[in-house]
Design a protein around this motif. Structure first.
Motif, PDB file in Angstrom:
ATOM      1  N   ALA A 506       2.530 -39.129   0.023  1.00 23.43           N
ATOM      2  CA  ALA A 506       3.964 -38.922  -0.194  1.00 23.43           C
ATOM      3  C   ALA A 506       4.747 -40.205   0.067  1.00 23.43           C
ATOM      4  N   PHE A 507       4.326 -40.981   1.068  1.00 28.34           N
ATOM      5  CA  PHE A 507       5.013 -42.246   1.347  1.00 28.34           C
ATOM      6  C   PHE A 507       4.846 -43.211   0.175  1.00 28.34           C
ATOM      7  N   ALA A 508       3.651 -43.236  -0.449  1.00 30.68           N
ATOM      8  CA  ALA A 508       3.442 -44.111  -1.605  1.00 30.68           C
ATOM      9  C   ALA A 508       4.368 -43.710  -2.753  1.00 30.68           C
ATOM     10  N   ARG A 509       4.543 -42.421  -2.956  1.00 32.99           N
ATOM     11  CA  ARG A 509       5.448 -41.960  -4.007  1.00 32.99           C
ATOM     12  C   ARG A 509       6.893 -42.348  -3.688  1.00 32.99           C
ATOM     13  N   TRP A 510       7.279 -42.185  -2.431  1.00 34.96           N
ATOM     14  CA  TRP A 510       8.633 -42.561  -2.015  1.00 34.96           C
ATOM     15  C   TRP A 510       8.839 -44.061  -2.197  1.00 34.96           C
ATOM     16  N   LEU A 511       7.814 -44.827  -1.868  1.00 39.34           N
ATOM     17  CA  LEU A 511       7.910 -46.273  -1.987  1.00 39.34           C
ATOM     18  C   LEU A 511       8.080 -46.685  -3.453  1.00 39.34           C
ATOM     19  N   ALA A 512       7.370 -46.024  -4.372  1.00 36.50           N
ATOM     20  CA  ALA A 512       7.514 -46.330  -5.802  1.00 36.50           C
ATOM     21  C   ALA A 512       8.940 -46.071  -6.264  1.00 36.50           C
ATOM     22  N   VAL A 513       9.555 -44.997  -5.753  1.00 32.09           N
ATOM     23  CA  VAL A 513      10.956 -44.707  -6.100  1.00 32.09           C
ATOM     24  C   VAL A 513      11.863 -45.818  -5.586  1.00 32.09           C
ATOM     25  N   GLN A 514      11.632 -46.272  -4.352  1.00 29.91           N
ATOM     26  CA  GLN A 514      12.463 -47.325  -3.770  1.00 29.91           C
ATOM     27  C   GLN A 514      12.328 -48.638  -4.536  1.00 29.91           C
ATOM     28  N   LEU A 515      11.139 -48.902  -5.060  1.00 31.31           N
ATOM     29  CA  LEU A 515      10.907 -50.141  -5.796  1.00 31.31           C
ATOM     30  C   LEU A 515      11.234 -49.998  -7.280  1.00 31.31           C
ATOM     31  N   ASP A 516      11.643 -48.792  -7.691  1.00 29.89           N
ATOM     32  CA  ASP A 516      11.946 -48.508  -9.097  1.00 29.89           C
ATOM     33  C   ASP A 516      10.765 -48.905  -9.981  1.00 29.89           C
ATOM     34  N   ALA A 517       9.580 -48.473  -9.575  1.00 33.16           N
ATOM     35  CA  ALA A 517       8.357 -48.811 -10.306  1.00 33.16           C
ATOM     36  C   ALA A 517       7.575 -47.543 -10.610  1.00 33.16           C
ATOM     37  N   PRO A 518       6.856 -47.508 -11.734  1.00 33.94           N
ATOM     38  CA  PRO A 518       5.977 -46.356 -11.995  1.00 33.94           C
ATOM     39  C   PRO A 518       4.882 -46.286 -10.930  1.00 33.94           C
ATOM     40  N   LEU A 519       4.299 -45.130 -10.800  1.00 28.28           N
ATOM     41  CA  LEU A 519       3.222 -44.951  -9.829  1.00 28.28           C
ATOM     42  C   LEU A 519       1.957 -44.522 -10.556  1.00 28.28           C
ATOM     43  N   VAL A 520       0.879 -45.267 -10.353  1.00 26.61           N
ATOM     44  CA  VAL A 520      -0.439 -44.901 -10.875  1.00 26.61           C
ATOM     45  C   VAL A 520      -1.270 -44.420  -9.695  1.00 26.61           C
ATOM     46  N   VAL A 521      -1.663 -43.150  -9.727  1.00 27.21           N
ATOM     47  CA  VAL A 521      -2.431 -42.552  -8.637  1.00 27.21           C
ATOM     48  C   VAL A 521      -3.868 -42.336  -9.101  1.00 27.21           C
ATOM     49  N   LYS A 522      -4.820 -42.861  -8.355  1.00 29.44           N
ATOM     50  CA  LYS A 522      -6.232 -42.670  -8.655  1.00 29.44           C
ATOM     51  C   LYS A 522      -6.922 -42.113  -7.413  1.00 29.44           C
ATOM     52  N   ARG A 523      -7.685 -41.055  -7.636  1.00 33.45           N
ATOM     53  CA  ARG A 523      -8.483 -40.486  -6.556  1.00 33.45           C
ATOM     54  C   ARG A 523      -9.950 -40.819  -6.795  1.00 33.45           C
ATOM     55  N   ALA A 524     -10.753 -40.586  -5.802  1.00 29.61           N
ATOM     56  CA  ALA A 524     -12.178 -40.891  -5.935  1.00 29.61           C
ATOM     57  C   ALA A 524     -12.779 -40.162  -7.127  1.00 29.61           C
ATOM     58  N   SER A 525     -12.365 -38.915  -7.341  1.00 32.59           N
ATOM     59  CA  SER A 525     -12.918 -38.130  -8.451  1.00 32.59           C
ATOM     60  C   SER A 525     -12.540 -38.707  -9.805  1.00 32.59           C
ATOM     61  N   ASP A 526     -11.417 -39.457  -9.868  1.00 34.82           N
ATOM     62  CA  ASP A 526     -11.005 -40.070 -11.122  1.00 34.82           C
ATOM     63  C   ASP A 526     -11.847 -41.293 -11.466  1.00 34.82           C
ATOM     64  N   LEU A 527     -12.374 -41.961 -10.444  1.00 33.42           N
ATOM     65  CA  LEU A 527     -13.027 -43.251 -10.650  1.00 33.42           C
ATOM     66  C   LEU A 527     -14.543 -43.202 -10.542  1.00 33.42           C
ATOM     67  N   MET A 528     -15.063 -42.232  -9.829  1.00 31.56           N
ATOM     68  CA  MET A 528     -16.511 -42.183  -9.613  1.00 31.56           C
ATOM     69  C   MET A 528     -17.202 -41.609 -10.852  1.00 31.56           C
ATOM     70  N   SER A 529     -18.358 -42.199 -11.188  1.00 36.85           N
ATOM     71  CA  SER A 529     -19.132 -41.763 -12.350  1.00 36.85           C
ATOM     72  C   SER A 529     -20.600 -41.674 -11.965  1.00 36.85           C
ATOM     73  N   MET A 530     -21.349 -40.873 -12.699  1.00 38.07           N
ATOM     74  CA  MET A 530     -22.779 -40.732 -12.440  1.00 38.07           C
ATOM     75  C   MET A 530     -23.581 -41.872 -13.082  1.00 38.07           C
ATOM     76  N   TYR A 531     -22.920 -42.674 -13.922  1.00 36.39           N
ATOM     77  CA  TYR A 531     -23.625 -43.733 -14.637  1.00 36.39           C
ATOM     78  C   TYR A 531     -23.464 -45.080 -13.930  1.00 36.39           C
ATOM     79  N   VAL A 532     -24.547 -45.821 -13.852  1.00 35.80           N
ATOM     80  CA  VAL A 532     -24.533 -47.120 -13.190  1.00 35.80           C
ATOM     81  C   VAL A 532     -23.602 -48.065 -13.936  1.00 35.80           C
ATOM     82  N   GLY A 533     -22.740 -48.726 -13.174  1.00 37.87           N
ATOM     83  CA  GLY A 533     -21.822 -49.697 -13.760  1.00 37.87           C
ATOM     84  C   GLY A 533     -20.487 -49.114 -14.171  1.00 37.87           C
TER      85      GLY A 533
END
Length: 697
Positions: A506-533
């Motif tokens: 929530a603080f990261a989201r608040w900080l994005a609002v204060q900086l007037d910047a979009p927020l890109v949120v990535k979780r482990a499930s978004d980035l982890m893959s079963m394939y090497v590389g």
């Protein structure tokens, strides 16, 4: 009845006429080339129609049929035809079309005459069938046959049929050099309809290329829709303009990216901006059947010849048909690899600038890749661009809140949006009132699922809780000072750590609002893959996406990527940490990592964070004030002292507990402050340390 039928058929046969030049070719095929040996048999003719056409009708059904006499009569007819038709020419329409091609491409007189024979070999049955009587022909024998048919020197025919000849280089016609074959099958014309078109239609070059190359359709996007590749366009646009203005040769651009990312639209936008025509190499014919790689290359060569004097570009979509249509498992080479020398020359000498499009560059021979002037990827646009495209395509269907929410789908390609919008717009008057937006989202969601992606979120994941104040965060740093410092530096690497629910995300989201910047949120499930590389690739894409969009990047559960390398058992675990560290160091924006497990993070990684902030459980004063605000938010009377005292005794209370109870309120209403306190106590009870498991000592 049988007699009348035979008479009727004979009358129809007698109506059959051939252009004099074709009749002469048939007689040369039968006499000098020896085709009469198969045509005339002891019992009669193999083709009565041909016998009548060439003047042997009196021998049909003759009781005095004699092969020697028939051959002598045929030789007499041939000699007469040589005197009568020596100066005969092909029909006017074909002559004019081939004359246009000769001027456009630079064909010699022999080239033109060979092309005339090839056209009639594809369209005239008698010439087609008669050619079969010559048996299986090699390329060398074909040259001899054509030299006799056309009465020209064999060396001229050999030059015309050469792979380096203008007929082959222009793509108009090539010779099948794979072994031997019947006469007519040795000719590979530009397309299956080319012979009919050039023989019967007073055609311009574009018409002659029908089924192979077509004029591109207008673009429905603009340059502003591709601002996420500004750096690439800053080089590509002036380079293409220079190439068109100067006539530079060997200009080839390889553009790859997932389906629907706008590759063909970008080519169309560029042609519009540069004020030039865009011609597309077809991937299927007029019947909808796919055209193989070799056929598409012939079409490409024809386009290069036809449009070399025009201000034009060529678009070769689905380039994998040529560069990546092999089979690595069985060792079958791609079309390009089997014609490697020709492809290399083409990439160095083509006169018309060409944009090659492909869904992926993986599998393309690196020897080809290095010969392209530019190679770059067109990825799914960042959120800001996605929102702009959705807003324009879905005007009148979606409200602004829905546009922003759907734009959160990071795999949503522009083509998916425009296609869904066109469907809904077409039937808008048939849909129930107020269901257009729902129908549009359903179409988009179904396509995303079919592509193996997630649907667009049903709620905005970046929305802050209604009751939010950084004062309710128990941190070891003054959080209110951080936005001002980041605005000055425009970059920073922060690590937020502490128990779950303490307010890191929530603080990261608040900080994005204060900086007037979009927020890109990535979780482990978004980035982890079963394939090497793939993990490393996904991490790099996340940082690249945030940089393109000027966004604040938040990676949650970062301990999955930065665990201590000293305890790694696999090489990929080390490379994963190394990739994350590399991306962190090179990222020019604001990066926030959050974790519940700070103790397991690699020590070298911790040193690379500019600021490490510990988030902890709420202090009693924070808990009490937050309790009062939630009571007001839920329309409850001010809490009594008894309820507040119950709250003070909760040592592991977090802002996340309040948010969880507020969500419960939607389906299990909390009526009083006492009920709210009880619900918070239940949330905290789940955090008590587990008892030791029973077992042997």
């Amino acid at each position: 009845m049988a007699g009348r039928t035979r008479v009727s058929a004979t009358r129809e046969i007698c109506k059959y006429t051939l252009p004099p030049i074709v009749e002469l070719w048939l007689l040369r095929l039968l006499v000098p080339l020896g085709g009469h040996q198969e045509f005339i048999k002891s019992h009669g003719f193999r083709d009565e129609l041909l016998a009548r056409v060439v003047g042997l009708a009196d021998w049909i059904d003759s009781d005095d049929f004699d092969v020697k006499k028939v051959v002598a009569d045929l030789r007499r007819i041939h000699a007469a035809a040589e005197r009568k038709y020596r100066n005969a020419r092909v029909p006017e329409c074909l002559a004019e079309n081939i004359s246009r091609l000769a001027t456009l491409v630079g064909l010699s007189d022999t080239d033109c005459r060979v092309l005339e024979v090839a056209v009639f070999a594809q369209t005239e049955r008698l010439l087609n069938d008669g050619g079969d009587w010559l048996g299986q022909l090699s390329s060398q024998k074909l040259s001899h046959v054509l030299a006799v048919l056309l009465d020209v020197p064999g060396c001229d025919v050999h030059t015309a049929l050469s792979p380096q000849g203008l007929l082959a280089k222009s793509g108009l016609m090539s010779v099948d050099r794979d072994g031997t074959g019947p006469f007519c099958r040795k000719f590979n014309l530009l397309s299956s309809t080319f012979a009919d078109i050039i023989l019967t239609t007073d055609a311009d070059p574009i018409t002659l290329l029908r089924d192979t190359v077509r004029l591109g359709s207008p673009a429905h996007l603009s340059v502003s829709d591709f601002s996420h590749i500004t750096k690439s366009l800053a080089v590509l646009q002036p380079y293409l303009k220079h190439s068109l203005d100067s006539g530079r040769k060997g200009v080839n651009i390889y553009l790859h990216g997932g389906p629907g990312t706008g590759k063909s639209q970008l080519a169309k936008v560029l042609s519009k901006e540069l004020g030039c025509e865009l011609f597309e190499v077809a991937s299927e014919d007029s019947d909808g059947d796919p055209i193989k790689g070799t056929g598409r290359l012939r079409a490409f060569r024809a386009g290069q010849s036809f449009f070399s004097s025009r201000r034009a570009m060529i678009l070769f979509d689905e380039a994998e048909d040529v560069f990546n249509d092999g089979d690595g498992l069985f060792g079958r080479k791609s079309t390009a690899q089997t014609r490697k020398a020709w492809i290399n020359r083409m990439l160095e000498e083509n006169a018309v600038p060409t944009i090659w499009l492909s869904n992926a560059i993986r599998g393309v021979d690196p020897a080809f890749v290095r010969r392209f002037d530019m190679v770059f990827e067109l990825s799914v646009p960042p959120k800001r661009q996605r929102a702009s495209i959705i807003r324009k395509a879905c005007a009148g269907i979606l409200d602004e809140a829905s546009v922003e929410r759907i734009a959160e789908a990071e795999t949503l390609a522009p083509a998916v949006v425009t296609k869904a919008a066109s469907v809904v717009s077409a039937i808008a008057d048939k849909l129930e009132a107020g269901t257009a937006a729902e129908s549009l989202e359903m179409l988009i969601g179904n396509t995303l699922l079919a592509q193996g992606h997630r649907e667009a979120r049903k709620s905005d994941p970046a929305r802050l809780p209604e009751v939010y104040d950084p004062a309710f965060i128990h941190a070891d740093t003054d959080l209110a000072q951080i936005p001002a410092g980041l605005r000055r530096s425009k970059s920073g690497r922060l690590c937020l750590y502490g128990p779950p629910g303490t307010g890191k995300t929530a603080f990261a989201r608040w900080l994005a609002v204060q900086l007037d910047a979009p927020l890109v949120v990535k979780r482990a499930s978004d980035l982890m893959s079963m394939y090497v590389g793939e993990n490393e690739k996904n991490i790099a894409q996340a940082f690249n996406q945030a940089e393109q969009d000027g966004a604040l990047l938040l990676i949650d559960e970062v301990d999955s990527f930065l665990h201590d390398r000293r305890g790694s058992r696999n090489s990929w675990e080390v490379s994963l940490v190394n990739e994350m560290l590399t991306q962190m160091e090179s990222f020019a924006g604001v990066f926030i990592a959050s974790t519940n497990l700070i103790d397991g993070i690699d020590q070298a990684a911790l040193r690379r964070f500019d600021l490490k902030v510990k988030f902890d459980y709420l202090q009693p004063t924070q808990a009490c004030e937050m309790f009062r605000r939630y009571c007001a938010s839920l329309n409850m009377p001010a809490p009594a002292q008894e309820s507040i005292q119950r709250l003070v005794r909760l040592s592991k209370l977090t802002p996340g507990d309040f948010a969880a109870v507020a969500r419960q309120h939607m389906f299990r209403p909390v009526a009083t402050a006492q009920d709210l306190a009880a619900a918070l106590e239940a949330e905290c009870a789940l955090k008590q340390a587990p008892t030791c498991a029973m077992g042997f000592v």
